[in-house]
Design an enzyme around this catalytic site. Structure first.
Site: not given
Ligand SMILES: Nc1ncnc2c1ncn2[C@@H]1O[C@H](COP(=O)(O)OP(=O)(O)OP(=O)(O)O)[C@@H](O)[C@H]1O
Length: 413
Positions: A75-78, A81, A191
């Site tokens: 789980e990322g900022t955007y 998954v 990034d």
């Protein structure tokens, strides 16, 4: 169109809405209707209007229910998954849900960028976007990507023994090949970090997460400096240079090489100022002699950097060969114009001297920690997997935890 009948706006419509809003594509020069309304989209590659084939006007994305979500892998900022199974082909894929939380105007820019950049890329060291699928509501857009068993950050956190130097070289060569491809195609990733490097069980390393990626042109246009995770952020970004180039990715690649060789993050700053201090401690204070634009960088109007005259890379990596240190120094040139390119790094004698880079096929495989429930020796009984899971109805965290715990621990080869 089946999805249209179910009331799901087709993807091309959502794109059109986003692009109309984001690019201000309201009226064309002749005062006619917006291009998108006439079956055109603005190409992300050329910036030119691009006709949408008639058959695609209503979109032709598959529905996410055709994928059986197995477990959450990141789980990322955007986005979140998932590991998922394509019920049509039985293949395992990564399903990234585009985060729409703050968006009322269609797809967020990060999602649009990620999709457009990934669609334009085709390289073995760049994660492959297979397709985009949609859910029942406007909030549900998913990227279907090839599934990679590991990300380097989780791997580094969990592996029993660190990578050998031959393995580090194997990883770095692949990262640099991916970067060379991106930069030759006018894409800057912005990034790059270990959690955005994926690895397959065949030892193939792939650059992922293109939510901040941008196409760049010549002359280089100003971009926001608040990109790149702090630990991998170059001095020109930290000092608020107006323009940024592919060299920001090269600096990040240097941080990744340092992290792999040193078995811990190289420059783990706690704030932007602390990050700059760590850089200066490692490389010495920059000056106008080595970086002509240095003293005119905006941030230096507010503070001065401490005076530290020494380059401490050799102290930090006392066992590293002269060629290895030369490569690190080339990656960490303060002046972005003098910094190595990915292509130049690939020519480094470091990669040609012993220990030679190992063949990707010879990389070990590792336990898939992301698919395992932490601290669970005895997995719970399997849940009922009969139904194709629907993102709107299932309780994902609970099911993911259960499923994750069922995955067998793999051993080192
Ligand atoms: N194709 C894939 N195969 C396997 N795992 C993946 C894949 N894509 C992403 N992941 C996992 O999901 C995590 C988050 O994905 P990604 O970095 O794309 O999301 P993000 O929201 O953009 O993250 P960030 O906050 O780092 O910007 C990755 O670190 C990785 O563990």
């Amino acid at each position: 169109m089946e999805e249209f009948e179910r009331g799901i706006p087709p993807l091309s419509k959502r794109f059109k809405r986003s692009i109309e809003k984001k690019d201000g594509n309201k009226e064309n020069e002749n005062g006619g209707p917006p291009l998108a309304k006439r079956g055109f989209l603005m190409s992300f590659v050329t910036g030119e209007p691009m006709e949408i084939p008639e058959k695609d006007i209503l979109g032709r994305c598959r529905f996410v229910a055709e994928f059986e979500k197995l477990n959450r892998i990141g789980e990322g900022t955007y986005g979140i998954v998932y590991r998922a199974r394509d019920t049509k082909t039985d293949s395992i894929v990564a399903l990234k849900k585009v985060r729409m939380e703050m968006e009322r105007d269609g797809l967020p820019l990060s999602g649009l960028r990620e999709i457009s950049v990934l669609l334009a890329c085709s390289h073995e060291n760049i994660v492959h976007l297979k397709e985009v699928v949609v859910g029942r509501s406007l909030e549900s857009i998913f990227l279907v990507m090839e599934y990679c068993e590991q990300d380097l950050a989780s791997l580094l956190d969990n592996m029993q023994a660190p990578f050998t130097e031959a393995q580090v070289k194997c990883i770095m060569i692949q990262v640099l090949k991916g970067l060379k491809y991106l930069h030759n195609n006018f894409i800057v990733h912005r990034d790059l970090k270990v959690s955005n490097l994926l690895m397959t069980d065949k030892g193939c390393v792939k650059i992922a997460d293109f939510g901040l990626a941008r196409w760049f042109g010549l002359p280089v246009q100003p971009m926001t400096p608040k990109v790149v995770t702090l630990w991998y952020r170059s001095p020109e970004l930290l000092l608020q240079a107006k323009t940024q180039t592919t060299s920001v990715d090269v600096w990040a690649a240097g941080c990744i090489l340092g992290e792999l060789l040193g078995h811990c993050p190289l420059l783990p700053g706690r704030s932007e100022l602390h990050q700059l201090e760590l850089i200066v401690d490692l490389l010495g204070t920059p000056s106008d002699n080595i970086w002509p634009e240095y003293s005119s960088l905006p941030a230096l109007a507010n503070f001065t950097l401490k005076n530290q005259p020494y380059n401490n890379l050799k102290q930090r990596f006392p066992w590293l060969s002269a060629a290895g240190l030369r490569l690190l120094n080339f990656l960490f040139m303060y002046d972005p114009k003098k910094r190595a390119t990915a292509e130049e790094c690939l020519q480094s004698s470091y990669f040609k001297e012993p220990p030679l880079p190992c063949d990707p096929k010879m990389m070990p495989t590792f336990p898939q920690h992301r698919n395992m429930k932490k601290g669970s020796a005895n997995p719970p009984p399997p849940p009922n997997l009969d139904s194709g899971l629907n993102d709107q109805t299932m309780n994902l965290p609970a099911i993911n935890d259960l499923l994750g715990s069922l995955v067998k621990k793999r051993t080192y080869d």
